[in-house]
Enzyme design. Structure first.
Site, PDB file in Angstrom:
ATOM      1  N   ASP A   1       2.928-107.532   5.107  1.00 20.71           N
ATOM      2  CA  ASP A   1       3.364-107.367   3.724  1.00 20.71           C
ATOM      3  C   ASP A   1       2.753-108.504   2.925  1.00 20.71           C
ATOM      4  OD1 ASP A   1       4.673-107.371   1.295  1.00 20.71           O
ATOM      5  OD2 ASP A   1       6.668-107.055   2.136  1.00 20.71           O
ATOM      6  N   VAL A   2       1.871-108.177   1.978  1.00 15.06           N
ATOM      7  CA  VAL A   2       1.124-109.224   1.279  1.00 15.06           C
ATOM      8  C   VAL A   2       2.005-110.044   0.334  1.00 15.06           C
ATOM      9  CG1 VAL A   2      -1.074-108.008   1.441  1.00 15.06           C
ATOM     10  CG2 VAL A   2       0.384-107.664  -0.581  1.00 15.06           C
TER      11      VAL A   2
ATOM     12  N   ASN B   1      -6.764-105.259  -1.970  1.00 17.18           N
ATOM     13  CA  ASN B   1      -6.572-103.896  -2.442  1.00 17.18           C
ATOM     14  C   ASN B   1      -5.115-103.453  -2.472  1.00 17.18           C
ATOM     15  OD1 ASN B   1      -7.399-100.960  -2.915  1.00 17.18           O
ATOM     16  ND2 ASN B   1      -6.382-100.824  -0.918  1.00 17.18           N
TER      17      ASN B   1
ATOM     18  N   SER C   1      -7.733-102.401 -12.032  1.00 17.65           N
ATOM     19  CA  SER C   1      -7.612-101.041 -12.568  1.00 17.65           C
ATOM     20  C   SER C   1      -8.065-101.053 -14.018  1.00 17.65           C
ATOM     21  CB  SER C   1      -6.148-100.575 -12.484  1.00 17.65           C
ATOM     22  OG  SER C   1      -5.955 -99.359 -13.173  1.00 17.65           O
TER      23      SER C   1
ATOM     24  N   SER D   1      -6.230 -99.895 -15.982  1.00 19.52           N
ATOM     25  CA  SER D   1      -4.914-100.216 -16.548  1.00 19.52           C
ATOM     26  C   SER D   1      -4.737-101.716 -16.735  1.00 19.52           C
ATOM     27  CB  SER D   1      -3.800 -99.677 -15.648  1.00 19.52           C
ATOM     28  OG  SER D   1      -3.858 -98.265 -15.573  1.00 19.52           O
TER      29      SER D   1
ATOM     30  N   TYR E   1       2.936-101.860 -14.142  1.00 18.04           N
ATOM     31  CA  TYR E   1       1.602-101.736 -13.542  1.00 18.04           C
ATOM     32  C   TYR E   1       0.550-102.331 -14.474  1.00 18.04           C
ATOM     33  CZ  TYR E   1      -2.255 -99.564 -10.960  1.00 18.04           C
ATOM     34  OH  TYR E   1      -3.390 -99.336 -10.222  1.00 18.04           O
TER      35      TYR E   1
ATOM     36  N   LYS F   1      -1.790-105.441 -13.322  1.00 22.58           N
ATOM     37  CA  LYS F   1      -3.244-105.318 -13.220  1.00 22.58           C
ATOM     38  C   LYS F   1      -3.948-106.155 -14.283  1.00 22.58           C
ATOM     39  CE  LYS F   1      -3.512-102.789  -9.574  1.00 22.58           C
ATOM     40  NZ  LYS F   1      -4.077-103.347  -8.324  1.00 22.58           N
TER      41      LYS F   1
END
Length: 254
Positions: A61-62, A88, A139, A141, A152, A156
């Site tokens: 789990d990053v 990623n 992204s 986004s 999000y 990002k």
């Protein structure tokens, strides 16, 4: 072509989608690849057919610093070095600020932003030795806003500018830091969107190339940015968006 012979690459979020596609492409070009993700079963499926002598699967789990450090340590125990980190791993929770919960906000930030920070920080001692490269998966986004995607977008956007800041700080040490900024890409993360025919039609209308990307469409630019072909490229956020951002927002003319 074997641009990554002898190189060791970590790809986070490698259990499906863009991460899986990138891991497979790195392996095909000669790299020793560490596929990391939260779910061991998904990693096993993603790694089918890859050379076991050049492949390591490591569930992590990053957003957890201890698990991130163990990922780096496991890579070094197996392969002895690190040349490329592909950040990623990411999640998305839909909703505007007045609807999204604090718990969901923090969950997105923990994976999408903290994960990039933690993995990069843990990897940097080795990347400085190898004069290696980091490629972040941001992204479009993170380059402009979307309706109903506040967390999000914020996450990002942070990755986009963190990429620039890290490139400035790490350039003197010979470590390049770049990002790809995909638009609508067919993956596990976008399954619900892909099932909405009206939504897909709206995307097709706005994208000059006329279709969502496939994971391999994003993997190619990731490999370019990680390779010696991009040895004088750092601090770049590369839209891989089918031409989406070429538009000023006007609808197509009949």
């Amino acid at each position: 072509m074997a641009r990554f012979d002898g190189k060791v690459v970590i790809v986070t979020g490698a259990g499906s989608g863009i991460g899986e596609g990138a891991a497979r492409r790195f392996s095909a070009e000669g790299a020793m690849v560490v596929l990391s993700g939260r779910t061991a079963g998904k990693l096993e499926k993603a790694a089918r057919g890859l050379d076991p002598e050049r492949t390591l699967l490591h569930a992590a789990d990053v957003s957890d610093p201890a698990q991130v450090q163990e990922l780096i340590d496991a890579t070094l125990r197996r392969f002895g070095r690190l040349d490329v980190l592909v950040n990623n791993a990411g999640i998305a929770v839909m909703g505007p600020v007045d609807d999204i919960s604090l718990e969901d906000w923090r969950k997105v930030m923990a994976t999408d932003v903290d994960g990039v920070f933690l993995c990069s920080k843990a990897a940097l001692p080795e990347l400085k030795k190898s004069r290696g490269s980091i490629v972040n998966v941001s992204s479009v986004s993170g380059l402009g806003g979307d309706w109903g995607m506040s967390a999000y977008n914020a996450a990002k956007g942070a990755v986009t500018n963190l990429t620039r800041a890290m490139a400035l700080d790490l350039g003197p040490a010979g470590v390049r830091v770049n990002a790809v900024n995909p638009s609508f890409t067919a993956s596990e993360l976008t399954e619900e969107m892909l099932a909405d025919e009206k939504l897909v039609a709206k995307f097709r209308e706005r994208m000059p190339l006329g279709a969502p990307a496939m994971p391999d469409d994003i993997a190619g630019p990731i490999l370019f940015l990680a390779s010696e072909d991009a040895r004088f490229v750092t601090g770049v956020n590369l839209p891989v968006d089918g031409g989406l951002m070429a538009s000023n927002g006007q609808p197509p003319q009949a």
